[in-house]
Design a protein around this motif. Structure first.
Motif, PDB file in Angstrom:
ATOM      1  N   SER A 146       0.853  -1.176   0.000  1.00  0.00           N
ATOM      2  CA  SER A 146       0.000   0.000   0.000  1.00  0.00           C
ATOM      3  C   SER A 146       0.892   1.230   0.000  1.00  0.00           C
ATOM      4  O   SER A 146       2.031   1.191   0.481  1.00  0.00           O
ATOM      5  CB  SER A 146      -0.921   0.000   1.229  1.00  0.00           C
ATOM      6  OG  SER A 146      -0.164  -0.147   2.412  1.00  0.00           O
ATOM      7  N   GLU A 163      -6.454   3.950  -6.217  1.00  0.00           N
ATOM      8  CA  GLU A 163      -6.496   2.666  -6.904  1.00  0.00           C
ATOM      9  C   GLU A 163      -6.676   1.565  -5.873  1.00  0.00           C
ATOM     10  O   GLU A 163      -5.912   1.455  -4.907  1.00  0.00           O
ATOM     11  CB  GLU A 163      -5.202   2.433  -7.691  1.00  0.00           C
ATOM     12  CG  GLU A 163      -5.241   1.148  -8.499  1.00  0.00           C
ATOM     13  CD  GLU A 163      -3.973   0.932  -9.325  1.00  0.00           C
ATOM     14  OE1 GLU A 163      -3.039   1.758  -9.215  1.00  0.00           O
ATOM     15  OE2 GLU A 163      -3.921  -0.073 -10.055  1.00  0.00           O
ATOM     16  N   LEU A 176     -10.428   2.227  -9.966  1.00  0.00           N
ATOM     17  CA  LEU A 176      -9.547   3.398  -9.984  1.00  0.00           C
ATOM     18  C   LEU A 176     -10.397   4.620 -10.249  1.00  0.00           C
ATOM     19  O   LEU A 176     -11.220   4.618 -11.168  1.00  0.00           O
ATOM     20  CB  LEU A 176      -8.492   3.232 -11.088  1.00  0.00           C
ATOM     21  CG  LEU A 176      -7.629   4.448 -11.428  1.00  0.00           C
ATOM     22  CD1 LEU A 176      -6.754   4.848 -10.242  1.00  0.00           C
ATOM     23  CD2 LEU A 176      -6.751   4.151 -12.639  1.00  0.00           C
ATOM     24  N   TYR A 264      -2.692   4.015  -3.293  1.00  0.00           N
ATOM     25  CA  TYR A 264      -2.849   2.635  -3.732  1.00  0.00           C
ATOM     26  C   TYR A 264      -3.112   1.805  -2.479  1.00  0.00           C
ATOM     27  O   TYR A 264      -2.231   1.684  -1.614  1.00  0.00           O
ATOM     28  CB  TYR A 264      -1.599   2.151  -4.462  1.00  0.00           C
ATOM     29  CG  TYR A 264      -1.641   0.679  -4.800  1.00  0.00           C
ATOM     30  CD1 TYR A 264      -2.502   0.199  -5.785  1.00  0.00           C
ATOM     31  CD2 TYR A 264      -0.840  -0.239  -4.123  1.00  0.00           C
ATOM     32  CE1 TYR A 264      -2.563  -1.150  -6.092  1.00  0.00           C
ATOM     33  CE2 TYR A 264      -0.894  -1.596  -4.420  1.00  0.00           C
ATOM     34  CZ  TYR A 264      -1.756  -2.044  -5.400  1.00  0.00           C
ATOM     35  OH  TYR A 264      -1.822  -3.380  -5.689  1.00  0.00           O
TER      36      TYR A 264
END
Ligand SMILES: [Zn+2]
Length: 292
Positions: A146, A163, A176, A264
């Motif tokens: 992450s 994302e 996303l 992310y």
């Protein structure tokens, strides 16, 4: 873009519910506050304990949620309330509650947004500080799976790209989304997005005594074949919720922030970490101060 004026609510407003974690009944009361007060939470079930400022300095370590403590009182799961306040650009508000945890509501910020819209707003004299991100920052999770970064954005606004990808076997499909913040885009595009959890995770929580009142109607529970006993409000509701969490967590900076965050699989702890980085790095040049 000129700094905007601070805002509070025009009158008190209340919301009743129960905490997803503890199951405790709770009444949340939003109260107007003077300019430069910021957001603070106060436990009225612990008489005499002072309000806890909802800022990074008061954040305490937790798994999968945001909590604040001043040493004598703490409040769990504040992020969806914080997102509603930040989303509507309500800068000054005292949030009183009579339990250790904010109401789970429907797992989103929608009920808090409705309650605050009914309370209406008052514009105040002081201008809202803005942290303009001028450099690049990045932080990775301990598991290296992450990450969240922050950098400048040409337009003077807050942009979050998120994302989400839990792998090919996850019932939650990769998503996303890039979101440009405004109160209007928050209300129409994020406020309704509910929190989500895997069936295996909620089963484990219940075996530990948490989440006893939570049913599939209260939030999104994903089994191997998808959502159980509920329907998605949008195909990408999960990534929208993750951005909603970001908006709530970034509000712990106590000022507006203009920059582009790219996340992310980021969760609350990484969100707090990137805020600490940009907060420590901020200089008078980066902070548009309220004129004297
Ligand atoms: Zn959340």
């Amino acid at each position: 873009m000129q700094p905007r004026r601070q805002r509070t609510i025009a009158r008190p407003a209340e919301f009743h519910g129960f905490g997803f974690l503890t199951g405790a009944d709770v009444t949340l009361r939003f109260l107007p506050a003077e300019e430069n007060h910021g957001i603070a939470f106060q436990r009225i079930d612990l008489p005499g304990t002072p309000p806890i400022p909802a800022t990074l300095e008061y954040v305490v370590p937790r798994q999968r949620r945001t909590a604040i403590s001043n040493g004598v009182a703490s409040v769990e799961l504040i992020e969806h309330v914080m997102a509603a306040l930040a989303g509507l650009q309500i800068d000054n508000c005292l949030v009183q509650l009579n339990a250790p945890e904010a109401p789970g509501a429907d797992g989103s910020s929608l009920d808090f947004v409705k309650t605050l819209l009914e309370a209406d707003f008052t514009e105040q004299s002081a201008l809202r500080d803005v942290l303009v991100i001028g450099d690049a920052y990045s932080v990775r999770g301990d598991d290296d799976r992450s990450e969240i970064s922050a950098g400048p954005v040409f337009r003077r606004t807050l942009v979050v790209s998120y994302e989400l990808d839990y792998g090919p076997r996850s019932p939650i499909k990769p998503q996303l989304l890039t979101f440009e913040f405004s109160p209007e885009t928050f209300v129409t595009g994020l406020a309704y997005a509910r929190t989500f959890i895997l069936e295996t995770e909620i089963t484990a929580l219940k075996s530990q005594g948490y989440g006893s009142r939570v049913t599939p109607a209260d939030l999104l529970i994903f089994g191997t074949d998808g959502v159980i006993g509920n329907q998605l409000r949008a195909a990408d509701e999960c990534v929208r919720h993750k951005i909603l969490d970001c908006i709530g967590d970034f509000a712990l900076l106590g000022c507006d922030v203009h920059g582009h965050f790219r996340a992310y699989r980021s969760g609350h702890n990484l969100n707090h970490a990137i805020c600490r980085m940009v907060s420590v790095a901020r200089s008078p040049l980066h902070l548009l101060k309220t004129p004297a």
